[in-house]
Design a protein around this motif. Structure first.
Motif, mmCIF file in Angstrom:
data_model
loop_
_atom_site.group_PDB
_atom_site.id
_atom_site.type_symbol
_atom_site.label_atom_id
_atom_site.label_comp_id
_atom_site.label_asym_id
_atom_site.label_seq_id
_atom_site.Cartn_x
_atom_site.Cartn_y
_atom_site.Cartn_z
ATOM 1 N N ARG A 126 0.856 -1.207 0.000
ATOM 2 C CA ARG A 126 0.000 0.000 0.000
ATOM 3 C C ARG A 126 0.881 1.242 0.000
ATOM 4 N N SER A 127 0.827 1.983 -1.100
ATOM 5 C CA SER A 127 1.676 3.169 -1.216
ATOM 6 C C SER A 127 0.927 4.303 -1.880
ATOM 7 N N ILE A 128 1.343 5.525 -1.539
ATOM 8 C CA ILE A 128 0.778 6.721 -2.182
ATOM 9 C C ILE A 128 1.929 7.449 -2.876
ATOM 10 N N PHE A 129 1.688 7.888 -4.093
ATOM 11 C CA PHE A 129 2.722 8.557 -4.884
ATOM 12 C C PHE A 129 2.235 9.946 -5.269
ATOM 13 N N LEU A 130 3.095 10.947 -5.062
ATOM 14 C CA LEU A 130 2.738 12.300 -5.495
ATOM 15 C C LEU A 130 3.833 12.837 -6.395
#
Ligand SMILES: [Zn+2]
Length: 301
Positions: A126-130
């Motif tokens: 589970r990862s968030i990329f910006l």
């Protein structure tokens, strides 16, 4: 070993590479032109790339495009920064020219794919990329898969963080993008330093903050407050193991990291952030690698 063509498509450039199944770039070609808004020029350029890379026996082509795509149909709704591209079946038209399978996705999703398979989020589910630049792009990987609808991508830059606020390019009000985009940062610094005429870039604000300049530090504190509030919402919803920051503005990570953590610790659910990591993106050519891996995965499927 199968080889794929990965295409990172910006407003005025194409960065492309022959990418192997492990995400390694075997050969890289950069092409610049201010004529990429003309569809025929773009198609011709991809055709010539495939010819140049013929020795690699390219199996399929993956393209990361800067805009709103229908990934299933390979259809471009529109590209905000490249005029002339509206409602166009790119995959089908390109396939006719090069006789290879073509897969398209949004550039933020492609970036996330590369960083999650062989970059800063490798091994995490589970990862968030910006991507922090002119605007704010983003992607979420949940259970090892990119969260995506048929129409890509998640419009993270247009999540509102306040009930009031400036009107955004999207027509909405108070979007996170209006607080963290590089133009806003430059404008805010000029306001604070009472020097509207100075020619300045985000990098200068970073360097001045490192030197301890009050106004520059305040710009990064305000930036971190907005980004921290936004990320806390994302953390509470998705419970990520890692948040990966890319794009030009992430070059100032060293200065804003402590401010950002301060906000996140106050605003997020504590069990969610016990193991959370926030990192800078790792790969130099994530756009090319991700597009190559998009081609690999779609082709093998
Ligand atoms: Zn917006």
């Amino acid at each position: 070993m199968k080889v794929f063509l990965g295409v990172d498509w910006g407003g005025t450039y194409i960065k492309a590479g022959a990418v192997d199944s492990d995400g390694k770039i075997l050969e890289k070609i950069v092409y610049s032109s201010d004529k990429l808004w003309e569809k025929q020029n773009f198609l011709k350029e991809i055709e010539s790339l495939v010819k140049k890379l013929k020795p690699f026996n390219i199996q399929a082509v993956g393209i990361g495009a800067p805009g709103i795509i229908n990934t299933k149909k390979g259809f471009i709704y529109y590209l905000p920064n490249i005029p002339g591209w509206k409602n166009y079946f790119l995959s089908d038209n390109l396939k006719k020219k090069i006789n290879l399978p073509v897969f398209i996705n949004n550039d933020a999703n492609v970036f996330a794919l590369a960083e999650s398979l062989c970059g800063a989020a490798a091994g995490k589910s589970r990862s968030i990329f910006l991507t922090l630049g002119t605007g704010l792009g983003g992607a979420v990987i949940f259970d090892g898969k990119i969260l995506n609808t048929e129409v890509s991508a998640l419009e993270l830059g247009h999540v509102p963080v306040t009930l009031k606020g400036k009107v955004c390019g999207c027509g909405g009000r108070g979007c996170i993008e209006t607080f963290v985009g590089n133009k806003h940062l430059v404008k805010r610094y000029k306001q604070l330093s009472k020097n509207m005429r100075e020619k300045i870039e985000v990098r200068d604000i970073y360097i001045r903050a490192i030197k301890g300049e009050k106004e520059a530090l305040l710009v990064w504190k305000e930036f971190s407050f907005a980004l921290g509030i936004f990320l806390s919402g994302m953390i509470n919803v998705f419970n990520p193991e890692v948040i990966v920051l890319g794009g030009g503005v992430s070059g100032a990570f060293k200065i804003f990291k402590p401010f950002l953590w301060e906000v996140i610790k106050k605003q997020s659910m504590w069990p969610q952030i016990k193991k959370l990591q926030i990192k800078k993106a790792k790969l130099k050519d994530a756009g090319i690698i991700g597009a190559g891996l998009l081609a690999r995965d779609s082709f093998l499927r």
